[in-house]
Scaffold this motif. Sequence first.
Motif, short mmCIF file in Angstrom:
data_model
loop_
_atom_site.label_atom_id
_atom_site.label_comp_id
_atom_site.label_asym_id
_atom_site.label_seq_id
_atom_site.Cartn_x
_atom_site.Cartn_y
_atom_site.Cartn_z
N GLY A 142 0.81 -1.21 0.00
CA GLY A 142 0.00 0.00 0.00
C GLY A 142 0.84 1.25 0.00
N TYR A 183 -2.96 -0.97 -3.08
CA TYR A 183 -3.83 0.08 -2.54
C TYR A 183 -3.12 1.42 -2.64
CZ TYR A 183 -6.53 2.91 0.74
OH TYR A 183 -7.28 3.92 1.31
N TYR A 222 -4.62 1.75 7.78
CA TYR A 222 -4.02 0.66 7.00
C TYR A 222 -3.34 -0.34 7.94
CZ TYR A 222 -1.15 -1.79 3.54
OH TYR A 222 -0.56 -2.77 2.76
#
Length: 498
Positions: A142, A183, A222
């Motif tokens: 991410g 992401y 996250y």
Amino acid sequence: MDRRDFLLMSAIGSLSVFSGRLRVGALAPSTATAAGEGKLPNIVYIICDDLGYGDVSVLNPERGKIPTPHIDSLARQGMVFTDTHSGSAVCSPTRYGVLTGRYAWRTRLQEGVVDTADADPLIAEGRLTVGSLLQSQGYHTGIVGKWHLGMHLTHPTETLEENGPFPVGTAITEGPLTRGFDYFFGFEHARSMRALMENGRVIADIDAVEMLPAITEKAVGYVNERGPLAKQGQPFFLYLPFNSPHTPIAPTEEWKGKSSLGHEYADFVMQTDAAVGEVLQALEEQGLTDDTLVIFTSDNGCAHYIGAAEMEAKGHFPSAQFRGYKGDIWDGGHRIPFIVRWPGKVKAGSRAAQLGCLTDLLATCAEIAGAELPSGAAEDSVSILPALLGTAEEPLREAVVHHSSKGYFSIRKDNWKLSLCADSGGFTNQPADRPAMQLYDLSVDIGETENLTARRPEVVRELVALLEKYVREGRSTPGVRQANDVPVDIFKPDIAAA
């Protein structure tokens, strides 16, 4: 006499003999085994934007006035590298190097940064990145924060301005999700910061003051989301490029006036430090501290135009003892904070004087994961795992190539640093001196004040030859010769005129 020799003669004077050579040895082999045996660590890579080496109080105790308790704590718990450099003295090229393990001057970006949000990606399709490497090893990847490497933006009904604000619903293609990330939450670059993006589209139009809180909140989210899955066997890589303390300098009301310097830049640095603390706290609350490799750094030095002179007058020196600022070829432009915490692997409270570069992340991650790098990847990346584990007995790098905002080159080997320009090569207005190159012995002149070009011509020639080799071979590490994307000339035209 060819052009190369003419330029050298112009810089160091007429030479009839080449009297002496620098020893250029092979890279030291790693003494560490791959750390990929067993459980792989989560990796959190925090990169600030325009944070100077001297802005971290633990690195600048005598000439720093901004408290950074969370970053200082990270340093106490891990290892401080005192001689690490960004791949460029400005933003986009450094970020390219972080993710690809390759100097950005091998691409079309020969100076400056990616200027527009809607730009062709600087990372070529199919090139290995840290994200795609770790994806292949089972990581969820991410990015939360600033991209600044180009992407394509389209809207079905509206014509887009060059740098936004882009309307909600604008589609993103050829961005982070096509370059190794599962992401993405953040923005393209400072001039388009109002367009907050998530995965494949623009989701909001926000003010600059809202960006750092949004990034911090999403990064914590996250970690909280991926934490339970990491415990079940799927590690994560969080690439966390903050927008701060880059302009627009926009601390929230909570942080305005917090510093003793009476300067919003200092307040913004303190808010950035607090953001780092929130992410570290999330790791702790998820029980992930011992299983996570955390790296903290910056993309280049502090920008002089944010009021550096005013802060220096009050006793705070953002570049610490180094000369220059963001954009410059001098060390203040690219010697940056670099702190690593990895409990059980990296000795707490330790320091490393290894010469390093931010391009080294890819090779390091590959060795940690036990992955083999293909020949056409990570051309300028060296694993620092032996330094992290305390097993490195020799320098891990032969040399580091520096690059200024205006595209000037410098090469550093051992304590010698040769810059192929007469002045800063960057943003600061410093008087040019002659000759048109600068050679410094950093072991006795860390402030780069005494130009030894005329006195040590053999060093000049050797370092030029090494830089030319790196350009010619398409890589600075051992391996199969590679092609640069464009022709690369290490000599700029004004050197010939000097």
